[in-house]
Design a protein around this motif. Structure first.
Motif, PDB file in Angstrom:
ATOM      1  N   GLU A  54      -3.503   2.009  10.953  1.00 52.52           N
ATOM      2  CA  GLU A  54      -3.843   0.543  11.118  1.00 52.52           C
ATOM      3  C   GLU A  54      -3.612  -0.534   9.946  1.00 52.52           C
ATOM      4  OE1 GLU A  54      -8.331   1.697  11.051  1.00 52.52           O
ATOM      5  OE2 GLU A  54      -8.118   2.417  13.182  1.00 52.52           O
ATOM      6  N   MET A  55      -3.495   0.126   9.062  1.00 56.03           N
ATOM      7  CA  MET A  55      -2.871  -0.855   8.097  1.00 56.03           C
ATOM      8  C   MET A  55      -1.453  -1.366   8.178  1.00 56.03           C
ATOM      9  SD  MET A  55      -5.459  -1.293   5.788  1.00 56.03           S
ATOM     10  CE  MET A  55      -4.553  -2.177   4.628  1.00 56.03           C
ATOM     11  N   THR A  58       2.499  -4.550   3.321  1.00 54.65           N
ATOM     12  CA  THR A  58       3.703  -3.447   3.720  1.00 54.65           C
ATOM     13  C   THR A  58       3.065  -2.203   3.373  1.00 54.65           C
ATOM     14  OG1 THR A  58       5.311  -5.171   3.187  1.00 54.65           O
ATOM     15  CG2 THR A  58       6.236  -2.843   3.169  1.00 54.65           C
ATOM     16  N   VAL A  59       3.265  -1.221   4.283  1.00 53.06           N
ATOM     17  CA  VAL A  59       2.755   0.178   3.783  1.00 53.06           C
ATOM     18  C   VAL A  59       3.953   1.009   3.770  1.00 53.06           C
ATOM     19  CG1 VAL A  59       1.702   2.406   4.710  1.00 53.06           C
ATOM     20  CG2 VAL A  59       0.996   0.115   5.552  1.00 53.06           C
ATOM     21  N   HIS A  60       4.013   1.496   2.462  1.00 51.20           N
ATOM     22  CA  HIS A  60       5.208   2.227   1.958  1.00 51.20           C
ATOM     23  C   HIS A  60       4.969   3.723   1.664  1.00 51.20           C
ATOM     24  CE1 HIS A  60       9.285   2.720  -0.230  1.00 51.20           C
ATOM     25  NE2 HIS A  60       8.562   3.660  -0.703  1.00 51.20           N
ATOM     26  N   TYR A  61       5.690   4.530   2.448  1.00 56.58           N
ATOM     27  CA  TYR A  61       5.435   6.206   2.369  1.00 56.58           C
ATOM     28  C   TYR A  61       6.589   6.693   1.431  1.00 56.58           C
ATOM     29  CZ  TYR A  61       2.507   5.560   6.625  1.00 56.58           C
ATOM     30  OH  TYR A  61       1.689   4.793   7.506  1.00 56.58           O
ATOM     31  N   THR A  62       6.097   7.298   0.429  1.00 52.59           N
ATOM     32  CA  THR A  62       7.151   7.977  -0.529  1.00 52.59           C
ATOM     33  C   THR A  62       7.239   9.437   0.004  1.00 52.59           C
ATOM     34  OG1 THR A  62       4.940   8.698  -1.744  1.00 52.59           O
ATOM     35  CG2 THR A  62       5.931   6.574  -2.630  1.00 52.59           C
ATOM     36  N   VAL A  63       8.463   9.609  -0.522  1.00 54.40           N
ATOM     37  CA  VAL A  63       8.839  10.927   0.068  1.00 54.40           C
ATOM     38  C   VAL A  63       9.284  11.853  -1.372  1.00 54.40           C
ATOM     39  CG1 VAL A  63      10.841  12.172   1.340  1.00 54.40           C
ATOM     40  CG2 VAL A  63       9.871  10.091   2.167  1.00 54.40           C
ATOM     41  N   LEU A  92       0.926  -1.146   0.069  1.00 51.82           N
ATOM     42  CA  LEU A  92      -0.070   0.117  -0.015  1.00 51.82           C
ATOM     43  C   LEU A  92       0.913   1.291   0.023  1.00 51.82           C
ATOM     44  CD1 LEU A  92      -2.705   1.393   0.372  1.00 51.82           C
ATOM     45  CD2 LEU A  92      -2.625   1.094   2.778  1.00 51.82           C
ATOM     46  N   PHE A  93       0.654   2.162  -0.809  1.00 52.96           N
ATOM     47  CA  PHE A  93       1.592   3.217  -1.278  1.00 52.96           C
ATOM     48  C   PHE A  93       0.713   4.629  -0.865  1.00 52.96           C
ATOM     49  CE2 PHE A  93       3.131   0.074  -4.000  1.00 52.96           C
ATOM     50  CZ  PHE A  93       4.819   0.004  -3.630  1.00 52.96           C
ATOM     51  N   ILE A  94       1.457   5.322  -0.302  1.00 49.48           N
ATOM     52  CA  ILE A  94       0.796   6.829   0.260  1.00 49.48           C
ATOM     53  C   ILE A  94       2.065   7.468   0.380  1.00 49.48           C
ATOM     54  CG2 ILE A  94       0.682   6.370   2.836  1.00 49.48           C
ATOM     55  CD1 ILE A  94      -1.937   8.112   0.410  1.00 49.48           C
ATOM     56  N   GLY A  95       1.765   9.050   0.381  1.00 44.42           N
ATOM     57  CA  GLY A  95       2.737   9.985   0.572  1.00 44.42           C
ATOM     58  C   GLY A  95       2.957  10.252   2.009  1.00 44.42           C
ATOM     59  N   ASN A  96       4.389  10.309   2.368  1.00 40.73           N
ATOM     60  CA  ASN A  96       4.671  10.319   3.838  1.00 40.73           C
ATOM     61  C   ASN A  96       4.004  11.494   4.730  1.00 40.73           C
ATOM     62  OD1 ASN A  96       5.896  12.772   2.668  1.00 40.73           O
ATOM     63  ND2 ASN A  96       7.967  12.494   4.085  1.00 40.73           N
ATOM     64  N   GLU A  97       3.257  12.289   3.814  1.00 47.07           N
ATOM     65  CA  GLU A  97       2.326  13.267   4.788  1.00 47.07           C
ATOM     66  C   GLU A  97       1.155  12.605   5.653  1.00 47.07           C
ATOM     67  OE1 GLU A  97       0.641  13.940   0.585  1.00 47.07           O
ATOM     68  OE2 GLU A  97       2.614  13.444   1.552  1.00 47.07           O
ATOM     69  N   TYR A  98       1.208  11.395   5.040  1.00 46.80           N
ATOM     70  CA  TYR A  98      -0.008  10.759   5.967  1.00 46.80           C
ATOM     71  C   TYR A  98       0.481   9.753   7.028  1.00 46.80           C
ATOM     72  CZ  TYR A  98      -3.037  12.355   2.088  1.00 46.80           C
ATOM     73  OH  TYR A  98      -3.691  13.355   1.557  1.00 46.80           O
ATOM     74  N   LYS A  99       1.872   9.647   7.013  1.00 47.23           N
ATOM     75  CA  LYS A  99       2.369   8.808   8.240  1.00 47.23           C
ATOM     76  C   LYS A  99       1.807   9.345   9.502  1.00 47.23           C
ATOM     77  CE  LYS A  99       6.576   6.574   9.251  1.00 47.23           C
ATOM     78  NZ  LYS A  99       7.894   6.049   8.877  1.00 47.23           N
ATOM     79  N   GLY A 100       1.581   8.186  10.149  1.00 43.67           N
ATOM     80  CA  GLY A 100       1.144   8.605  11.598  1.00 43.67           C
ATOM     81  C   GLY A 100      -0.553   8.594  11.608  1.00 43.67           C
ATOM     82  N   THR A 101      -1.313   8.747  10.426  1.00 47.09           N
ATOM     83  CA  THR A 101      -2.558   8.838  10.481  1.00 47.09           C
ATOM     84  C   THR A 101      -3.346   7.660  10.922  1.00 47.09           C
ATOM     85  OG1 THR A 101      -3.013   8.265   8.174  1.00 47.09           O
ATOM     86  CG2 THR A 101      -2.675  10.729   8.836  1.00 47.09           C
TER      87      THR A 101
END
Length: 147
Positions: free
Chosen positions: A109-110, A117-122, A95-104
């Motif tokens: 939960e995911m 694996t949740v991967h935060y892009t920068v 699951l990919f998402i921008g790093n601004e969503y880290k900690g939400t």
């Protein structure tokens, strides 16, 4: 087959969007070259309207643009399904998402899902382009012209 999933409105496609999508595909290519699938859950016009604002381009136009990027394998309509619901449907492993969503809450939960694996892009750009920021700036300019 390794499946990755990311969502977004991708209105007024810009360098930040491309960086995000290319990083997603790059991660999948490192893990399983030639045997992966990056699926983009493209936010519907109706959902975009309830979340942020009306997109400047309709869903079909945004879908055509995304579908023609070599880093995107599939575009599906995102109408508000949760990440766990889409996990059931798609069986994604990343699951990919921008790093601004880290900690939400949603992404924290995911992170506890065993097979995901949740991967935060920068973004690498210092000025971090944002469709929302561009739209807000245009709205301020329009209001100034009206006054």
């Amino acid at each position: 087959m390794i499946v990755g999933y990311t969502t977004g409105t991708f209105d007024e496609l810009h360098a930040g969007h491309l960086e995000h999508l290319n990083e997603c595909k790059g991660v999948l290519d490192k893990i399983s070259p030639g045997n992966n699938n990056l699926i983009v859950g493209l936010t519907s016009d109706e959902l975009a309207l309830t979340q942020k604002r009306k997109p400047s381009q309709c869903y079909e136009h945004r879908k055509i643009v995304l579908s023609n990027l070599k880093c995107v394998d599939e575009v599906i309509k995102h109408t508000g399904q949760t990440k766990p619901e889409m996990l059931e449907i798609l069986g994604y492993q990343y699951l990919f998402i921008g790093n601004e969503y880290k900690g939400t809450r949603e992404y924290s939960e995911m992170e506890s899902c065993v097979n995901v694996t949740v991967h935060y892009t920068v973004p690498s750009l210092d000025d971090r382009p944002s469709s929302s920021k561009l739209a807000d700036e245009r709205n301020v300019d329009v209001l100034k012209q009206l006054n």
